[in-house]
Design an enzyme around this catalytic site. Structure first.
Site, short mmCIF file in Angstrom:
data_model
loop_
_atom_site.label_atom_id
_atom_site.label_comp_id
_atom_site.label_asym_id
_atom_site.label_seq_id
_atom_site.Cartn_x
_atom_site.Cartn_y
_atom_site.Cartn_z
N ASP A 46 0.33 -1.00 -0.21
CA ASP A 46 -0.16 -0.44 -0.06
C ASP A 46 1.07 1.37 -0.58
OD1 ASP A 46 -1.89 1.73 0.86
OD2 ASP A 46 -3.19 0.18 1.21
N ALA A 90 -7.21 0.80 -5.08
CA ALA A 90 -7.73 2.09 -6.29
C ALA A 90 -8.06 3.03 -6.17
CB ALA A 90 -8.88 0.38 -7.60
N TYR A 156 -14.88 5.72 -13.22
CA TYR A 156 -14.58 3.98 -12.70
C TYR A 156 -14.49 2.79 -13.06
CZ TYR A 156 -14.78 1.88 -8.14
OH TYR A 156 -15.19 0.71 -7.54
N ASN A 185 -22.29 -0.25 -1.86
CA ASN A 185 -21.28 0.05 -1.21
C ASN A 185 -20.97 -0.66 0.61
OD1 ASN A 185 -22.56 3.02 -2.44
ND2 ASN A 185 -24.53 1.80 -2.19
N HIS A 204 -19.15 8.33 2.23
CA HIS A 204 -20.48 7.35 1.88
C HIS A 204 -21.12 7.79 3.10
CE1 HIS A 204 -17.37 4.17 0.82
NE2 HIS A 204 -17.76 4.69 0.11
N ARG A 296 -28.88 14.51 -7.53
CA ARG A 296 -27.37 14.60 -8.21
C ARG A 296 -27.90 14.33 -9.61
NH1 ARG A 296 -23.13 11.84 -3.90
NH2 ARG A 296 -25.13 10.74 -4.14
N ALA A 297 -27.25 14.51 -10.40
CA ALA A 297 -27.82 14.33 -12.05
C ALA A 297 -26.93 13.02 -12.26
CB ALA A 297 -26.54 15.45 -12.63
N GLY A 298 -27.89 12.02 -12.72
CA GLY A 298 -27.22 10.66 -13.31
C GLY A 298 -27.93 9.70 -11.19
#
Length: 344
Positions: A46, A90, A156, A185, A204, A296-298
Site C-alpha cells: 500500500d 484503486a 471508474y 456500498n 459514504h 444529483r445528476a445521474g
C-alpha cells in the site's frame, strides 16, 4: 468471535501467504483481518495515499510502495512466494472519475496490469479482484445479476471492467485463475472494533450521517426525495465490510479447485436514504440533522445487486445484513475514534 473464511470454508487448506494490495484501506484492511484470523500470513502492499498505517494489523507485514514501481513489485514477489493476490488498491470515487477520466483509466488499469504481470512472472496464478457493480451503469433490471449487460456509465466503472478484461487475457494465455467481485456500498466496521472506515474526504452516506448526528459535521444534505421509491429517496445496497471480506476469502478458496468466476455481492434488498437515517436514530438515540436538496445528476432511483450465484457456489451469506447491525458497528467505531485512525 465470527471468523470470516473459517477453516471449514477453506476445506482443509494449510496456512498460506497472500499479497493484499490496498490492505491499509477500508475493505482491504478487513480482508487482512479475516486472513489473519484463519491463520494465514499476509503481506500488505500500500502506498498509504488513501489507506492508513494504523489500519494494518500487527500480524501483517506492510510494504509501503507504489504499484507503478515495477522494480519494487519484482522485489516483493522475489522476497515472498505468494499463494494468491487480493487486489483492492484503486481510485474509487465516481464523481472524481468524471472530472479526471484519463487519470482513473491510467491509474486503475495501468497499475493492475503491472501487478498481474508481476504475479504471472512469479508463478502466482490465483488472483482476486475487488471490482465494482458500477460497471453495470444504469441496469435494465433490479436486482442486478451477473447476466445483466455491462455498460459502465463512468470512467471508474470502465477502469474496473478493463481490469477484468486484462485478467481474462491472463487466464487465456498464462493460465491465471481469477475471481472478480462486484458490489456497491461497503459499510460497517469490524465487529470487534479492530478496524473501521476513515476516508478523506468521506463520501459514504453511513459515516457522513453518523458524524452529523455526533455533531462533527454540518447537517447532511439528502439529494432528492421525489424518486419513484416508497419514501421518495434513493435505494442502495449496503453490504457489511466483514461480509465482503468473507466473500473474498470464499472465492479465494474456490479458485483452488474451480476456474475463474465473476460474482455480484448484495444483501438481496436495498435501503433508502431515509431508512438509513432512521436506523442511525434507532441505534444511537440521536437525531440526524439533515435537509432535502435537489437530485444529483445521474443518480438512479434503485441500485441493488443479486448474490444468488455467490451464495449457491460458495455458501456465502451475509452475517451482518440487517441495516441496524451495519449502523451499530459503524457507530461504535466512529464514536470510539473521533479522528479516525489519527487517534492511534
Amino acid at each position: 468471535m465470527f471468523r470470516p473464511g473459517s477453516d471449514a470454508v477453506r476445506q482443509g487448506l494449510d496456512m498460506a501467504r497472500y499479497l493484499v494490495t490496498g490492505g491499509a484501506g477500508f475493505v482491504g484492511s478487513h480482508a487482512v483481518l479475516a486472513l489473519l484470523d484463519r491463520g494465514d500470513e499476509v503481506v500488505v502492499l500500500d502506498d498509504l495515499s488513501q489507506g492508513h498505517r494504523a489500519a494494518v494489523p500487527a500480524g501483517a507485514t506492510l510494504v509501503q510502495a507504489q504499484l507503478s514501481d515495477r522494480a519494487e513489485l519484482a522485489r516483493v514477489f522475489a522476497n515472498w512466494r505468494f499463494d494468491a493476490v487480493l487486489h483492492f488498491a484503486a481510485l474509487s470515487l465516481v464523481g472524481e472519475s468524471m472530472k479526471s477520466p484519463m487519470h482513473y483509466l491510467a491509474e486503475n488499469l495501468g497499475n493492475s496490469v503491472r501487478l498481474i504481470e508481476a504475479a504471472v512472472e512469479a508463478g502466482c496464478l490465483r488472483f482476486v479482484l475487488s471490482s465494482t457493480a458500477a460497471l453495470f451503469g444504469k441496469p435494465e433490471r433490479i436486482p442486478i445479476d451477473e447476466d445483466c449487460p455491462v455498460a459502465p456509465g463512468n470512467p471508474y466503472g470502465e477502469s474496473k471492467l478493463m481490469v477484468e478484461t486484462a485478467l481474462a487475457w491472463a487466464e487465456s494465455i498464462h493460465g491465471l485463475r481469477y475471481a472478480a467481485l462486484r458490489y456497491f456500498n461497503a459499510a460497517g466496521s469490524d465487529p470487534a472494533g479492530r478496524a473501521g472506515e476513515d476516508h478523506n474526504p468521506e463520501t459514504h452516506l453511513v459515516p457522513l450521517a453518523i458524524d452529523a448526528a455526533l455533531g462533527r459535521r454540518p447537517a447532511l444534505t439528502v439529494f432528492g426525495d421525489d424518486y419513484p421509491t416508497p419514501d421518495g429517496t434513493c435505494i442502495r445496497d449496503y453490504v457489511h465490510v466483514t461480509d465482503l471480506a468473507d466473500a473474498h476469502l470464499r472465492v479465494l478458496t474456490r479458485l483452488e479447485t474451480h476456474g475463474s468466476c465473476r460474482y455480484n455481492i448484495g444483501n438481496g434488498e436495498g435501503h433508502s436514504v431515509k431508512q438509513v437515517l432512521g436506523a442511525i436514530e434507532r441505534v444511537s438515540g440521536r437525531a440526524v440533522p439533515h435537509s432535502i436538496g435537489p437530485r444529483r445528476a445521474g443518480d438512479p432511483a434503485v441500485l441493488v445487486a443479486a448474490s444468488e450465484r455467490l451464495r449457491r457456489e460458495t455458501g456465502w451469506a451475509p452475517r451482518f445484513g440487517d441495516i441496524d447491525k451495519i449502523v451499530r458497528t459503524t457507530w461504535a467505531w466512529r464514536e470510539a475514534h473521533p479522528k479516525g485512525y489519527g487517534d492511534r
